[in-house]
Design a protein around this motif. Structure first.
Motif, PDB file in Angstrom:
ATOM      1  N   ARG A  11      -9.473  -2.521 -12.151  1.00 46.63           N
ATOM      2  CA  ARG A  11      -8.668  -3.749 -12.004  1.00 46.63           C
ATOM      3  C   ARG A  11      -7.192  -3.421 -11.793  1.00 46.63           C
ATOM      4  O   ARG A  11      -6.513  -4.052 -10.993  1.00 46.63           O
ATOM      5  N   GLU A  12      -6.686  -2.445 -12.520  1.00 47.75           N
ATOM      6  CA  GLU A  12      -5.258  -2.119 -12.448  1.00 47.75           C
ATOM      7  C   GLU A  12      -4.866  -1.383 -11.179  1.00 47.75           C
ATOM      8  O   GLU A  12      -3.763  -1.584 -10.664  1.00 47.75           O
ATOM      9  N   TYR A  13      -5.742  -0.525 -10.674  1.00 48.95           N
ATOM     10  CA  TYR A  13      -5.314   0.392  -9.618  1.00 48.95           C
ATOM     11  C   TYR A  13      -6.042   0.268  -8.284  1.00 48.95           C
ATOM     12  O   TYR A  13      -5.624   0.888  -7.305  1.00 48.95           O
ATOM     13  N   ALA A  14      -7.099  -0.505  -8.195  1.00 46.64           N
ATOM     14  CA  ALA A  14      -7.880  -0.564  -6.954  1.00 46.64           C
ATOM     15  C   ALA A  14      -7.035  -0.994  -5.757  1.00 46.64           C
ATOM     16  O   ALA A  14      -7.110  -0.380  -4.690  1.00 46.64           O
ATOM     17  N   ALA A  15      -6.248  -2.022  -5.912  1.00 46.95           N
ATOM     18  CA  ALA A  15      -5.442  -2.507  -4.778  1.00 46.95           C
ATOM     19  C   ALA A  15      -4.426  -1.459  -4.334  1.00 46.95           C
ATOM     20  O   ALA A  15      -4.221  -1.248  -3.130  1.00 46.95           O
ATOM     21  N   LEU A  16      -3.789  -0.787  -5.284  1.00 46.96           N
ATOM     22  CA  LEU A  16      -2.804   0.246  -4.941  1.00 46.96           C
ATOM     23  C   LEU A  16      -3.459   1.448  -4.260  1.00 46.96           C
ATOM     24  O   LEU A  16      -2.925   1.982  -3.287  1.00 46.96           O
ATOM     25  N   VAL A  17      -4.608   1.853  -4.765  1.00 47.64           N
ATOM     26  CA  VAL A  17      -5.334   2.975  -4.166  1.00 47.64           C
ATOM     27  C   VAL A  17      -5.760   2.612  -2.745  1.00 47.64           C
ATOM     28  O   VAL A  17      -5.573   3.395  -1.806  1.00 47.64           O
ATOM     29  N   HIS A  18      -6.299   1.430  -2.578  1.00 49.16           N
ATOM     30  CA  HIS A  18      -6.743   0.990  -1.252  1.00 49.16           C
ATOM     31  C   HIS A  18      -5.562   0.950  -0.283  1.00 49.16           C
ATOM     32  O   HIS A  18      -5.665   1.406   0.860  1.00 49.16           O
ATOM     33  N   HIS A  19      -4.442   0.429  -0.719  1.00 50.26           N
ATOM     34  CA  HIS A  19      -3.252   0.354   0.128  1.00 50.26           C
ATOM     35  C   HIS A  19      -2.785   1.742   0.546  1.00 50.26           C
ATOM     36  O   HIS A  19      -2.437   1.968   1.710  1.00 50.26           O
ATOM     37  N   SER A  20      -2.769   2.678  -0.374  1.00 50.64           N
ATOM     38  CA  SER A  20      -2.305   4.025  -0.034  1.00 50.64           C
ATOM     39  C   SER A  20      -3.250   4.698   0.956  1.00 50.64           C
ATOM     40  O   SER A  20      -2.801   5.420   1.850  1.00 50.64           O
TER      41      SER A  20
END
Length: 158
Positions: A11-20
């Protein structure tokens, strides 16, 4: 690692990982696959007693997977690794942006597919020249020649 720990990290990091990952590969399907692989490796190898290290571990895994994808990328037949540039797209419009991107890719590929890899790693992944040389397994001296040649090739677009 408990299911709760994994769910919290996701929940905390999926969006950031996907963006990178998207910044590197610019293809949603590939980014989705690489993100899934990132979290699978995270689940298998993360130390459950070090939740403070989860973010850096996730970004290390995703970085390595994205770079490995680029390393395996030998022939480019479409624009899947060319980064989107929303700021430029806003300035010149979608149609002209697409044509400009197409011309840049064509110029780079007409000379050597390695130019495209170097460009993406330097500009969009903010890698140093030492990191790029290591990633692409080429001597730094050769990389610097590539860089100078690439600059000359793309001079008309700058």
């Amino acid at each position: 690692m408990s299911e709760d720990q994994f769910n919290t990290a996701y929940r905390e990091y999926a969006a950031l990982v996907h963006h990178s990952i998207m910044r590197v590969v610019n293809n949603r399907a590939i980014a989705d696959d690489l993100m899934q692989e990132t979290f699978l490796r995270f689940l298998q190898k993360a130390d459950p007693d070090r939740p403070s290290a989860y973010k850096s571990f996730l970004f290390q895994i995703s970085h390595n997977l994205a770079v490995d994808y680029l390393k395996k990328f030998s022939r480019v037949s479409n624009f899947e690794v060319i980064p989107e540039r929303p700021d430029l797209r806003d300035q010149i419009g979608d149609a002209e942006f697409g044509m400009l991107r197409s011309e840049m890719v064509s110029k780079m590929l007409a000379h050597d597919p390695s130019y495209l890899k170097i460009f993406v790693l330097r500009v969009d992944y903010d890698m140093t020249y030492d990191e790029i040389a290591t990633t692409l397994n080429i001597p730094k001296r050769s990389l610097m020649r590539y860089k100078d040649q690439l600059r000359n090739i793309l001079a008309e677009f700058l």
